[in-house]
Every structure is written in C-alpha cells, then in structure tokens.
Design an enzyme around this catalytic site. Sequence first.
Site, short mmCIF file in Angstrom:
data_model
loop_
_atom_site.label_atom_id
_atom_site.label_comp_id
_atom_site.label_asym_id
_atom_site.label_seq_id
_atom_site.Cartn_x
_atom_site.Cartn_y
_atom_site.Cartn_z
NE ARG A 26 -3.90 -2.13 2.08
CZ ARG A 26 -5.31 -2.63 3.06
NH1 ARG A 26 -5.30 -1.36 3.75
NH2 ARG A 26 -6.52 -3.35 2.00
CB SER A 143 -20.96 -12.55 11.95
OG SER A 143 -20.10 -11.90 11.06
CB SER A 195 -18.06 -0.03 2.72
OG SER A 195 -17.11 -1.55 3.10
CB THR A 251 -18.52 6.18 11.05
OG1 THR A 251 -17.31 6.08 11.73
CG2 THR A 251 -18.68 6.46 10.22
CE LYS A 254 -16.24 4.93 6.76
NZ LYS A 254 -15.03 4.59 6.36
CB THR A 283 -9.31 4.26 24.56
OG1 THR A 283 -8.55 4.66 23.48
CG2 THR A 283 -11.22 4.21 24.11
CB THR A 284 -8.27 9.84 25.59
OG1 THR A 284 -7.23 9.19 26.61
CG2 THR A 284 -8.41 11.30 25.68
N1 PLP Z 1 -17.63 -0.29 9.50
C1 PLP Z 1 -17.97 -0.16 8.07
C2 PLP Z 1 -18.44 -0.81 7.02
C3 PLP Z 1 -16.80 -0.01 7.18
O1 PLP Z 1 -16.11 -0.18 5.87
C4 PLP Z 1 -15.80 1.44 8.25
C5 PLP Z 1 -14.33 1.75 7.55
O2 PLP Z 1 -14.93 2.19 6.86
C6 PLP Z 1 -15.97 1.14 9.16
C7 PLP Z 1 -17.14 0.19 9.88
C8 PLP Z 1 -15.00 1.95 10.49
O3 PLP Z 1 -15.37 3.19 10.33
P1 PLP Z 1 -14.44 4.01 11.25
O4 PLP Z 1 -13.39 4.56 9.56
O5 PLP Z 1 -15.21 5.16 11.59
O6 PLP Z 1 -13.40 3.63 11.93
#
Ligand code: PLP
Length: 413
Positions: A26, A143, A195, A251, A254, A283-284
Amino acid sequence: MGKNCRSYDELIDKSINQLHTEGRYRVFADLKRIKGQYPKAKFLDPETGTTRDVTIWCSNDYLGMGQNESVIKAMKHTIDEAGAGAGGTRNISGSTIYHKCLENSLADLHGKESALLFTSGYNSNEATLSTLAKIFPDCVFFSDELNHASMIQGIRNARTKKHILKHNDLKDLEELLALYPIDMPKVIAFESVYSMDGDIAPVEDIVALAKKYNALTYIDEVHAVGMYGPRGAGIAEQQGCMDQIDIIEGTLAKAYGVMGGYITASAKMIDAIRSYASGFIFTTALPPALCMGAFTAIEHLKTSNAERELQRQRVQQTRDALDKVMIPHFDNDSHIIPVIVGDPKLCKAITDDLMDDYGIYVQPINYPTVPRGTERLRFTPSPVHTEADIDYLIQSLIAVWHKYDLRFYSHAA
Ligand code: PLP
C-alpha cells in the site's frame, strides 16, 4: 531466532516483500487539502517533492460535510470554548457536556433511548460485539461473510460460537438460526450498505427472521448514516424498521465529515456496553471540538436534503456516463461505484496513471479489503463534484482503458 536483530530485519523484509510480489503493497497518497476546494487538493509527489493539483474521487466524505462552513465554525468555536482535548477517559474526567449533547442527538436520530460514543467506527464495532458475549454468555453470532474487518475482529474477540453467513442470503440465515433453541442468545451482525460492493441488505427481512427466532440484531450503518432515510438515519430508517433493530452502529467519519463512532440502543443495553466494553472504558474520549463538529453535521442533515439529492444526481450521472462509454461497473442501489479490474498490479498501474497523467486520485482497492481477483477502483461521486469533473473522469478512464487494453461492455455481472 534468538536475540539476533538481523533475523528480525529479515523477517520484516520478508513480510513486506511478499506484499510487493503480490502487487498489494500500500502506498499512501499524501494530500494537502485546501479548505473550501474539496474535491480538489494538492498531491505531494514523493519522487519530485513537488505538489500538483488532483481531484479526489475515492473519499468517504460523501457529502462534503468535512468542508461545511457551519461544521468548521462549530469546531473552532468549541476549541475556543473548551480547549483541545477531552483530557481523559469518559470515566476519569473526559466526559463533557459536548459528549452528552452528541449522544442525545444520535439517540434522537435513530429513535433510540440512548447512544454511546467511541473514538472510531472500528472501535465501536470491535468493542460492542466482543462485549455482547460478556453480557450474553454462550451467545451465537451470525455474521455476514462480507462484514467489515472491525465486526469480524469483534466477533473473534467474543470467543464464542459463530456462523459466517452467505452474503445477504436469508435462506442460509434461517437454516442456521433454526439449529438453535429459541431461548439460546443469538446475535445477527450485518451491514446495511456494503462498503466495497455498494449493495444493500434486506434489513426488514433480516429483522423478521430475528423476531421469529428470538435473535438480537446488530446493524452497521457506517456507509448509510447521513445518506439514506428522511433524516439521514440510514437504510433501516429508509426501510421503516429502525425501531425493530436492537443495536445500530455508525460513524461520524464519513457522511458526517469528522471522526468517531457510536452505537445507539435501549438505555439498558447502552448501560451494559458502557460498563463492560474494554475498548470504550480504557481509552481517551473524543475531543469536544470533534463532538460539536459531528453534532452540527448530524443536525444539519436531519433536515437538509439538498446534499443527499445532489449527491444522488452526481452518482446517477457518473453511472450513466460509464454506461455510455461501456466501462463496466457494479450495478447497485447505493452511492458506491465499484469498477472491477481483477488484478492487483494492473489496478495499481491504472491508478498511478490516473494520478500522474490526469490528476485523478482513486486509490486501488486490493486484498484483504476485497477478495483476490476482484481488485477494483471504487468511485464515490459527491455533491461537490461538478458535471465537468465527471466528463473529465470519463475521458481519462477511456484513455487508460485503451492503454491497458481493458474490456468495454455495458454492465459487470
Ligand atoms: N464499518 C464499515 C462497514 C466500514 O467500512 C468502516 C470503515 O471504512 C468502519 C466500520 C470503520 O469506521 P471508522 O472509519 O469510523 O473507523
């Protein structure tokens, strides 16, 4: 290996060389973003040390909210008001009125009693799913096979029984659910918009099966929040079944343009996760300014459809333009346009050419993000791309497609 440091180096070299051999090493593109100009940015060329103009075509800032004036203003204002960092974990001095305000906004967005913030979407998935097994001992996970790495890791860390479901396959789900007694704790974990393929889960049908077999539902709406549903709460809102889902995860990084993750659920569920999730406790907390930036973006997108509508238009225009010139792309009902190349080295060569010769930045997507043989370009048109940007993208793709003698046809399978 003993204590010989050369051996460490050799093993590091071996692991990195493996990635080079497979063509999936990468390389980050170092960008200089310029406020107000997104999707335009400057790219710092590592070879010449110079910068040049590029158009970003692969961002997850789907609606351009990372550049929204009110979001930026809210963040600046909060820094002036509260300082830079949260100063601690939520338990030890890091919980602020800003966190509370954002959690209330998220709970309202999803129509749930409570919400809980995490420092990323990744953390929220990993921490919550692994903690469910502490609350429901012996629970069985179901899952989806295309679930994100963070969900996979959370379920692994739960160290309880799991089944990997065929993607979006209700028959497979039902057959597996039926194997267990009705009172055995079960969790169905799935995404709404996947995604990398951009396809959408049959959320209502999954919820119906969950009710029939007494299972909990956990949905990752990371690629859908802000984007779908009348208030931007995601696909479950769009499909009218948000109230039937037990835990909704999302999230802030995005469509909301900032950073952080969250879950929303019943007050009781949130209280239990808050109390047991290691990835939350130790965690903070998020900086207050991030909270208020995200809060502003969420509240804005609860009532404004302008960004969503323009984005849909740009996505459709890009798809239509690809069809017109017969460049294959996945057909789906989302905003994600995958163009399959199927080879990691070719994928990298194409994206290098697009960057170097045409000023188009699209990152190659390789294994393990997608299965081997399905390496791809992933385009995410946004309301800040213009029709001229789309035209230029298509002309550049045609040139590169000819150069590498790639196939032209109307739709990918
Ligand atoms: N869940 C999915 C389906 C994602 O594609 C991603 C990140 O691309 C995440 C969770 C993680 O999200 P974050 O970027 O906020 O850590």
